[in-house]
Design an enzyme around this catalytic site. Sequence first.
Site, PDB file in Angstrom:
ATOM      1  N   ILE A   1       0.857  -1.185   0.000  1.00 52.52           N
ATOM      2  CA  ILE A   1       0.000   0.000   0.000  1.00 52.52           C
ATOM      3  C   ILE A   1       0.892   1.233   0.000  1.00 52.52           C
ATOM      4  CG2 ILE A   1      -1.831   1.267   1.167  1.00 52.52           C
ATOM      5  CD1 ILE A   1      -2.687  -1.492   0.161  1.00 52.52           C
ATOM      6  N   LYS A   2       0.716   2.093  -1.002  1.00 50.32           N
ATOM      7  CA  LYS A   2       1.544   3.294  -1.106  1.00 50.32           C
ATOM      8  C   LYS A   2       0.929   4.419  -0.269  1.00 50.32           C
ATOM      9  CE  LYS A   2       3.547   4.260  -5.110  1.00 50.32           C
ATOM     10  NZ  LYS A   2       3.734   4.547  -6.556  1.00 50.32           N
ATOM     11  N   ILE A   3       1.733   4.920   0.659  1.00 47.34           N
ATOM     12  CA  ILE A   3       1.329   6.039   1.516  1.00 47.34           C
ATOM     13  C   ILE A   3       2.337   7.166   1.328  1.00 47.34           C
ATOM     14  CG2 ILE A   3       0.948   6.817   3.886  1.00 47.34           C
ATOM     15  CD1 ILE A   3       0.150   3.978   4.614  1.00 47.34           C
TER      16      ILE A   3
END
Length: 368
Positions: free
Chosen positions: A139-141
């Site tokens: 998951i890209k944050i």
Amino acid sequence: MSQNLKRLVKAGVSIWLDDISRERLRSGNLAVLMRERQVTGVTSNPTIFAAALSKGDAYRDQIRDLAVRGIGPEEAARAITTYDIRWAADVLRPVYDATQGIDGRVSIEVDPRLARNPEATIAEARMLWWTIDRPNLLIKIPATQEGLSAITQAISEGISVNVTLIFSLERYRQVIDAWMTGLERAAAAGYNLAAIDSVASFFVSRVDTEIDRRLEQIGTPEALELRGKAAVANARLAYHAFEEAMNSPRWQALRAAGARPQRPLWASTGVKNPAYPDTLYVEQLVTAGVVNTMPEKTLEAVASHGKISGDTIRPFYQHAWDVMASLKEAGIDYDDVVRVLEEEGVAKFEASWTELLETIEAELRKAA
């Protein structure tokens, strides 16, 4: 198979493709790139999805079904993007299994409009993690100041994270701290640390774009001589910070508990200035234990004429410090540069996400 790419992999660099589309998956192109171009991972972002939706008819049937169900553009966007990511994760699963989870990873980004809202960011990260439900997902944050707490929280819940939009060395150190804090909390909660993966996406070419523009405004011979040097120096010093973190007692304790390193990932490695070699940000950032995520154009350039000559990071730390000192002496305000780049990065992804929603809304109306 390209010998240049084989040499890059042998030097310890994982090659990930900075692109995804339904057509690439449907045609089997991703599998071909895995077989013939050493690709072992995929990254995505709102700009990539907006481009994919604007071409061809690969999404037509799904959009028609969504329109029949009366689904709005935001929910439709998540249905469409998570479908592609799940498919890509399945294609890459053999790599994930063969490398014991090191590679074979696929990334999807939280809604970039939430970049300054940590509570909403972690809520969306959980939703994407549950919805896609693949162990090789990241998951890209975004690494905004507000995003740091979301990074920690996601890691602490066993969610694997690709920390994106990192430009500054100071922010990168904060990212490392947020990641380690998350691992410590995950261990306390009983999670298997070996199952939690993370990469830190350090953006490269945009640094040269912004600093070169400022150097040209300064216009002195000394300033102009520094063009095209800042991005590589900045990334090399980021790897130096990574090495320092990996030598810390804090990391040694986490490693003993089963944790894996948060690998540096070189993002934005497509060269934007045609005056520079199109393989610049690959050839000059080679060392063991990093990821380079490339657009296909850059991947093919390296395959064709890249020159891979061993480690081009660790022997050049002093040179990198010298470049940064020269930039400061020339009048470059590094802190202002990275602030502008972060703000622009968030704004660009927000604009792409809006474009994606508008494209989907138009297609839903057409299908209805």
